[in-house]
Write a protein that holds these residues in place. Structure first.
Motif, PDB file in Angstrom:
ATOM      1  N   ALA A  99       0.836  -1.202   0.000  1.00  0.00           N
ATOM      2  CA  ALA A  99       0.000   0.000   0.000  1.00  0.00           C
ATOM      3  C   ALA A  99       0.868   1.248   0.000  1.00  0.00           C
ATOM      4  O   ALA A  99       0.498   2.285  -0.559  1.00  0.00           O
ATOM      5  N   ALA A 100       2.064   1.159   0.603  1.00  0.00           N
ATOM      6  CA  ALA A 100       2.986   2.290   0.658  1.00  0.00           C
ATOM      7  C   ALA A 100       3.877   2.370  -0.572  1.00  0.00           C
ATOM      8  O   ALA A 100       4.817   3.163  -0.604  1.00  0.00           O
ATOM      9  N   GLY A 101       3.602   1.551  -1.596  1.00  0.00           N
ATOM     10  CA  GLY A 101       4.397   1.590  -2.813  1.00  0.00           C
ATOM     11  C   GLY A 101       5.586   0.661  -2.802  1.00  0.00           C
ATOM     12  O   GLY A 101       6.478   0.801  -3.639  1.00  0.00           O
ATOM     13  N   GLY A 102       5.625  -0.295  -1.886  1.00  0.00           N
ATOM     14  CA  GLY A 102       6.752  -1.212  -1.803  1.00  0.00           C
ATOM     15  C   GLY A 102       6.819  -2.151  -2.981  1.00  0.00           C
ATOM     16  O   GLY A 102       5.819  -2.399  -3.666  1.00  0.00           O
ATOM     17  N   ASP A 103       8.011  -2.701  -3.220  1.00  0.00           N
ATOM     18  CA  ASP A 103       8.204  -3.668  -4.290  1.00  0.00           C
ATOM     19  C   ASP A 103       8.671  -4.980  -3.685  1.00  0.00           C
ATOM     20  O   ASP A 103       8.554  -5.192  -2.474  1.00  0.00           O
ATOM     21  N   ILE A 104       9.234  -5.853  -4.490  1.00  0.00           N
ATOM     22  CA  ILE A 104       9.560  -7.201  -4.036  1.00  0.00           C
ATOM     23  C   ILE A 104      10.579  -7.202  -2.898  1.00  0.00           C
ATOM     24  O   ILE A 104      10.656  -8.149  -2.114  1.00  0.00           O
ATOM     25  N   ARG A 105      11.342  -6.120  -2.741  1.00  0.00           N
ATOM     26  CA  ARG A 105      12.313  -6.054  -1.650  1.00  0.00           C
ATOM     27  C   ARG A 105      11.646  -6.095  -0.281  1.00  0.00           C
ATOM     28  O   ARG A 105      12.287  -6.399   0.728  1.00  0.00           O
ATOM     29  N   ALA A 106      10.334  -5.798  -0.223  1.00  0.00           N
ATOM     30  CA  ALA A 106       9.614  -5.820   1.050  1.00  0.00           C
ATOM     31  C   ALA A 106       9.546  -7.218   1.646  1.00  0.00           C
ATOM     32  O   ALA A 106       9.306  -7.363   2.851  1.00  0.00           O
ATOM     33  N   LEU A 107       9.760  -8.261   0.836  1.00  0.00           N
ATOM     34  CA  LEU A 107       9.743  -9.620   1.374  1.00  0.00           C
ATOM     35  C   LEU A 107      10.810  -9.816   2.438  1.00  0.00           C
ATOM     36  O   LEU A 107      10.656 -10.649   3.335  1.00  0.00           O
ATOM     37  N   ALA A 108      11.892  -9.055   2.345  1.00  0.00           N
ATOM     38  CA  ALA A 108      12.985  -9.212   3.311  1.00  0.00           C
ATOM     39  C   ALA A 108      12.563  -8.828   4.717  1.00  0.00           C
ATOM     40  O   ALA A 108      13.261  -9.152   5.682  1.00  0.00           O
ATOM     41  N   SER A 119      20.990  -2.040  -6.352  1.00  0.00           N
ATOM     42  CA  SER A 119      21.607  -0.760  -6.686  1.00  0.00           C
ATOM     43  C   SER A 119      20.913  -0.131  -7.883  1.00  0.00           C
ATOM     44  O   SER A 119      21.383   0.864  -8.420  1.00  0.00           O
ATOM     45  N   ALA A 120      19.779  -0.724  -8.297  1.00  0.00           N
ATOM     46  CA  ALA A 120      18.995  -0.188  -9.409  1.00  0.00           C
ATOM     47  C   ALA A 120      17.564   0.091  -8.994  1.00  0.00           C
ATOM     48  O   ALA A 120      16.665   0.108  -9.826  1.00  0.00           O
ATOM     49  N   GLY A 121      17.326   0.297  -7.713  1.00  0.00           N
ATOM     50  CA  GLY A 121      15.993   0.654  -7.242  1.00  0.00           C
ATOM     51  C   GLY A 121      14.989  -0.471  -7.408  1.00  0.00           C
ATOM     52  O   GLY A 121      15.203  -1.591  -6.932  1.00  0.00           O
ATOM     53  N   ARG A 122      13.895  -0.206  -8.122  1.00  0.00           N
ATOM     54  CA  ARG A 122      12.816  -1.166  -8.282  1.00  0.00           C
ATOM     55  C   ARG A 122      13.114  -2.210  -9.354  1.00  0.00           C
ATOM     56  O   ARG A 122      12.263  -3.058  -9.658  1.00  0.00           O
ATOM     57  N   THR A 123      14.306  -2.153  -9.937  1.00  0.00           N
ATOM     58  CA  THR A 123      14.706  -3.111 -10.961  1.00  0.00           C
ATOM     59  C   THR A 123      15.980  -3.815 -10.503  1.00  0.00           C
ATOM     60  O   THR A 123      16.756  -3.277  -9.743  1.00  0.00           O
ATOM     61  N   PHE A 124      16.181  -5.039 -10.958  1.00  0.00           N
ATOM     62  CA  PHE A 124      17.378  -5.830 -10.678  1.00  0.00           C
ATOM     63  C   PHE A 124      17.605  -6.064  -9.179  1.00  0.00           C
ATOM     64  O   PHE A 124      18.655  -5.728  -8.627  1.00  0.00           O
ATOM     65  N   PRO A 125      16.644  -6.667  -8.478  1.00  0.00           N
ATOM     66  CA  PRO A 125      16.888  -7.005  -7.067  1.00  0.00           C
ATOM     67  C   PRO A 125      17.888  -8.149  -6.936  1.00  0.00           C
ATOM     68  O   PRO A 125      17.993  -9.020  -7.806  1.00  0.00           O
ATOM     69  N   ARG A 126      18.631  -8.137  -5.846  1.00  0.00           N
ATOM     70  CA  ARG A 126      19.590  -9.198  -5.545  1.00  0.00           C
ATOM     71  C   ARG A 126      19.156  -9.889  -4.261  1.00  0.00           C
ATOM     72  O   ARG A 126      18.958  -9.244  -3.227  1.00  0.00           O
ATOM     73  N   LYS A 160      13.261 -10.853 -11.828  1.00  0.00           N
ATOM     74  CA  LYS A 160      12.974 -11.104 -10.416  1.00  0.00           C
ATOM     75  C   LYS A 160      12.226  -9.942  -9.767  1.00  0.00           C
ATOM     76  O   LYS A 160      11.724 -10.076  -8.649  1.00  0.00           O
ATOM     77  N   ALA A 161      12.151  -8.801 -10.442  1.00  0.00           N
ATOM     78  CA  ALA A 161      11.494  -7.624  -9.870  1.00  0.00           C
ATOM     79  C   ALA A 161      10.006  -7.567 -10.204  1.00  0.00           C
ATOM     80  O   ALA A 161       9.349  -6.581  -9.845  1.00  0.00           O
ATOM     81  N   THR A 286       8.367   3.227 -15.286  1.00  0.00           N
ATOM     82  CA  THR A 286       9.159   4.403 -15.625  1.00  0.00           C
ATOM     83  C   THR A 286       9.439   5.193 -14.347  1.00  0.00           C
ATOM     84  O   THR A 286       8.762   5.013 -13.335  1.00  0.00           O
ATOM     85  N   GLY A 287      10.412   6.084 -14.410  1.00  0.00           N
ATOM     86  CA  GLY A 287      10.713   6.925 -13.258  1.00  0.00           C
ATOM     87  C   GLY A 287      12.186   7.254 -13.189  1.00  0.00           C
ATOM     88  O   GLY A 287      12.882   7.293 -14.208  1.00  0.00           O
ATOM     89  N   SER A 288      12.661   7.473 -11.973  1.00  0.00           N
ATOM     90  CA  SER A 288      14.062   7.808 -11.758  1.00  0.00           C
ATOM     91  C   SER A 288      14.898   6.547 -11.630  1.00  0.00           C
ATOM     92  O   SER A 288      14.436   5.523 -11.120  1.00  0.00           O
ATOM     93  N   ALA A 289      16.133   6.639 -12.107  1.00  0.00           N
ATOM     94  CA  ALA A 289      17.110   5.612 -11.768  1.00  0.00           C
ATOM     95  C   ALA A 289      17.549   5.825 -10.314  1.00  0.00           C
ATOM     96  O   ALA A 289      17.249   6.851  -9.695  1.00  0.00           O
ATOM     97  N   ARG A 290      18.271   4.865  -9.775  1.00  0.00           N
ATOM     98  CA  ARG A 290      18.698   4.943  -8.377  1.00  0.00           C
ATOM     99  C   ARG A 290      19.590   6.166  -8.166  1.00  0.00           C
ATOM    100  O   ARG A 290      20.464   6.463  -8.994  1.00  0.00           O
TER     101      ARG A 290
END
Length: 773
Positions: A99-108, A119-126, A160-161, A286-290
């Motif tokens: 709801a707050a705009g989180g992406d897959i990184r929120a699983l952590a 290091s690429a924001g909402r793209t290329f999660p590690r 993965k994102a 679309t949007g800003s890069a990191r």
């Protein structure tokens, strides 16, 4: 929790190459297993006297803890029967984050031992499980943690994102999954399953949220019957955030995004024996890069400089990013007498990706006096950088094809089997582009193509001689081959323009489970995993880089239990793993290069404990803890270091840091999670509710070498959500916040410039309306 936090903070700077401290901690987990085992076995008898929270005749009946069904072994079975460490993240645990705009990184923030960063924001999660992952930011990078979305592996990090919405559950499988999943997964698997279409039912759900910085989110799903044997389900997620960071140098605003994803599924099930499920999905972002922020770390410490404003950024380059992908899959299943046959065909393509950012993270190099006025922070420090540079990554072409065929028995007898074949093909053409400081004039670039083909045959046996005991064994043979070709280059020259690498491996696992009581089971597991040779990004000095294949051996013991008349679910484990020839990435140094290398050996050991308790019909509690100690064991391995930080490792004759005994990057020693859900009935079918969750991780090392500045401080993330629910739970309105403590930390860094770091999102709060029909 406070005790754990102080212990981690006090020890975070000590570099201990001896394993004794870690074995002491893992010994505590082992002792806990021994102590809890008899307690669990006798808990039922102890609990028969009175329910938790009141007398036997007080209030309504208390629900039992969930016995969740999973597919961790490619069969449908209860989580408590799976003979290795698993966690299931239910959709309700992720509501506030998304709801707050989180992406897959929120699983952590949901389970112990899992970390996801980018290091690429909402793209290329590690992804990292038990500290075992890969920090390589190359578009061609491979990862030891596999992501499987609706039965199809997402191999490229960009895949993965894909957003998480309208999902049934998320399963985190820790330890090597070298038998049943994809190309092989030596660290573990994150498996996501969407909600599937249902025959004969018209239903759906929706969620609307609006928060700080206009963080808007909409999720909707609709299930429609098309006939007696066909049904469709359409689901969509739309997320938006305004640009909330001001860049006065370029008179622009940054850090906003628009992220749209959709999925259409069609189910055809003419009878109980055959079903066909088709899935088409896509994403546009679309949007800003990191944002890389130079000079944000106070020299000699790991603290952000005084007066730092997250909403201000001083750069000299353009900044932009976009990503588009589409995919499809077909899952066919036929039930024969005693045997089920499954075919899963997947296709994924990245249509386009381009991300341009100010790599130096600052403005005003000392040797560029014409760049404009000096920028000074509120604390009086001058923002300077050693050199100006902008860079971009681009995917020109990408295709992934996967095919899995498997058969599984379902006999009444004690012995059952599963066998299958797997094929994987991936072609990626991508570019690395370097610009002058404003990001408008290209100064050098190279475009490369990687072709990857993998074949595998796998099988497993399950032997259950009695109701209490089962024994499982599995094997997988994998052949993996890659070709890397430099397609073209501008202002770069390479002595080698083509390279090949391949690897063959036989991996497997052996496990046993014994039911002390129906609600208390102990297990043990030995497993191996494999990651094929990898290519690193080519450089002028190194050319095409190749890392040898890595292998992992792991041992784990634990128990899974229900206590207190099944109101409490308590699982725990301890583990040890050893990776041979682990593929690692070193970044920076005097030549600002990225170096792909192998460590002779690295080890990890620790344990996890998870508890879910339904204390009453109104109150539910959850808590988990993970301890993880990792160590690089290669006495000769040395890496280049940053020019502007305080390195604490010993150096060799060339001035490079010797990293023997260092932890793996992004591997926190402690991860802690806690949650509470409380409801107050106010009328028939109506109630007030309150949810809170707290995730904590101890300090992490950003790079292979250790330095005072590039050690990430402990991070706590508090989420709150509360509101009113009516219509027997069908509708609700709620207020929420994420990172409610507004704790800003450096969570990643670039080490070839002036103490350049990346930060987490600030506090996001808002309101949400959701319902189902």
């Amino acid at each position: 929790m406070g005790r754990f936090a102080r212990s981690s903070a006090g020890a975070q700077r000590a570099k201990d190459t001896s394993p004794h401290g870690g074995f002491a901690a893992i010994g505590c987990f082992g002792a806990a297993l021994l102590v809890l085992s008899p307690a669990a076995a006798s808990a039922q008898a102890l609990a028969d006297g009175a329910p938790v929270g009141g007398s036997a005749d007080a209030g309504p009946a208390i629900d039992q803890a969930d016995d969740i069904v999973v597919t961790a072994t490619r069969r449908t079975e209860k989580e408590q029967d799976v003979p290795f460490s698993t966690s299931v993240i239910e959709p309700r645990q992720l509501v506030a984050s998304f709801a707050a705009g989180g992406d897959i990184r929120a699983l952590a923030n949901s389970v112990p031992g899992l970390n996801i960063e980018s290091s690429a924001g909402r793209t290329f999660p590690r992804f990292y499980i038990r500290g075992y992952g890969n920090t390589d930011f190359s578009i061609f990078a491979s990862q030891p943690v596999s992501l499987v979305y609706d039965d199809v592996v997402a191999e490229n990090a960009a895949l993965k994102a894909f957003p998480i919405f309208d999902v049934a559950d998320v399963e985190v499988l820790r330890g090597p999954q070298g038998t049943l999943f994809g190309r092989n997964a030596p660290a573990g698997v994150v498996q996501i399953q969407s909600v599937k279409p249902v025959l004969g039912e018209t239903s759906g759900s929706f969620s609307l949220a609006e928060g700080r910085y206009n963080s808007a989110s909409f999720t909707g799903a609709l299930n429609v019957p098309l006939s007696d044997v066909m049904a469709a389900r359409a689901s969509v997620q739309v997320q938006h955030r305004d640009d909330w960071v001001s860049d006065p140098i370029n008179a622009s605003r940054l850090e906003g995004f628009d992220d749209v994803a959709g999925r259409l599924q069609l189910l055809y099930q003419p009878n109980a024996r055959f079903s066909a499920l088709f899935n088409v999905h896509g994403r546009h972002q679309t949007g800003s890069a990191r944002l890389f922020r130079a000079n944000i770390i106070t020299p000699g410490t790991n603290r952000i400089v005084p007066g730092f404003d997250p909403a201000a950024y001083y750069g000299d380059s353009r900044n932009t990013a976009h990503f588009d992908s589409i995919g499809a899959s077909a899952r066919l299943m036929l039930e024969l007498p005693g045997v089920s046959l499954v075919s899963i065909t997947g296709y994924e393509t990245i249509l386009s990706y381009y991300g341009l950012s100010d790599t130096d993270g600052g403005y005003g190099a000392a040797f560029e006096p014409t760049m404009g006025p000096t920028v000074t922070r509120p604390d009086g420090s001058v923002i300077g950088i050693p050199f100006p540079v902008s860079s971009a990554g681009a995917i020109d072409d990408h295709h992934q094809i996967t095919q899995e065929l498997r058969a599984a028995s379902d006999y009444a007898g004690p012995l059952n089997w599963l066998a299958g074949l797997y094929y994987f093909h991936d072609t990626t053409t991508a570019g690395s582009l370097i610009y002058e400081q404003t990001g408008t004039t290209l100064t050098s670039s190279n475009h490369s193509r990687q072709d990857n083909d993998a074949y595998a045959a796998f099988g497993s046996l399950v032997f259950k001689p009695s109701a209490r005991f089962d024994l499982r064994a599995g094997l997988r043979f994998t052949h993996d081959a890659k070709t890397f070709t430099i397609v073209d280059a501008f202002n770069q020259s390479f002595a080698q323009t083509r390279a090949r690498a391949k690897g063959d491996n036989l991996s497997g696992d052996l496990s046993a489970t014994y039911a002390v009581t129906p609600d208390f089971k102990i297990y043990g597991r030995l497993a191996t995993g494999f990651r094929a040779p990898s290519f690193g990004a080519p450089t002028n000095t190194v050319g095409i880089q190749i890392a040898k294949a890595e292998t992992n051996r792991s041992a784990e013991i634990g128990f899974k239990s229900f206590l207190a008349d099944r109101r409490i679910k308590l699982n725990a484990d301890i583990y040890y793993y050893r990776v041979r020839n682990q593929q690692l990435t070193a970044v920076g140094g005097a030549d600002n290069s990225t170096r792909l290398l192998n460590a002779r050996r690295s080890v990890g050991y620790g344990g996890e404990v998870e508890m879910d308790a339904k204390v009453s019909d109104r109150l539910q509690l959850s808590a988990s803890a993970g301890y993880n100690r990792t160590r690089i064991e290669d006495r000769d391995l040395a890496v280049a270091v940053c020019a502007s930080c305080t390195v604490t490792d010993p150096r060799n004759a060339q001035g490079n840091a010797l990293i023997y005994g260092n932890p793996l990057p992004q591997a926190a020693k402690w991860t802690l999670d806690a949650g509470v859900a409380y409801t107050v009935p106010v009328a028939a079918g109506r109630e007030l509710f309150f949810n809170a969750d707290l995730a904590y991780r101890s300090s992490v090392n950003f790079f292979l070498y250790e330095s005072k500045e590039f050690t990430g401080r402990p991070l706590a993330d508090l989420g709150l959500r509360g509101g009113f629910r009516w219509g027997d739970g069908k509708y609700e309105v709620a207020a929420f916040c994420r990172n409610c403590l507004d704790q800003i930390r450096v969570i990643g860094a670039i080490d070839f410039n002036n103490l350049t770091g990346m930060i987490n999102d600030p506090v996001i709060y808002g309101i949400q309306l959701s319902g189902k029909f």
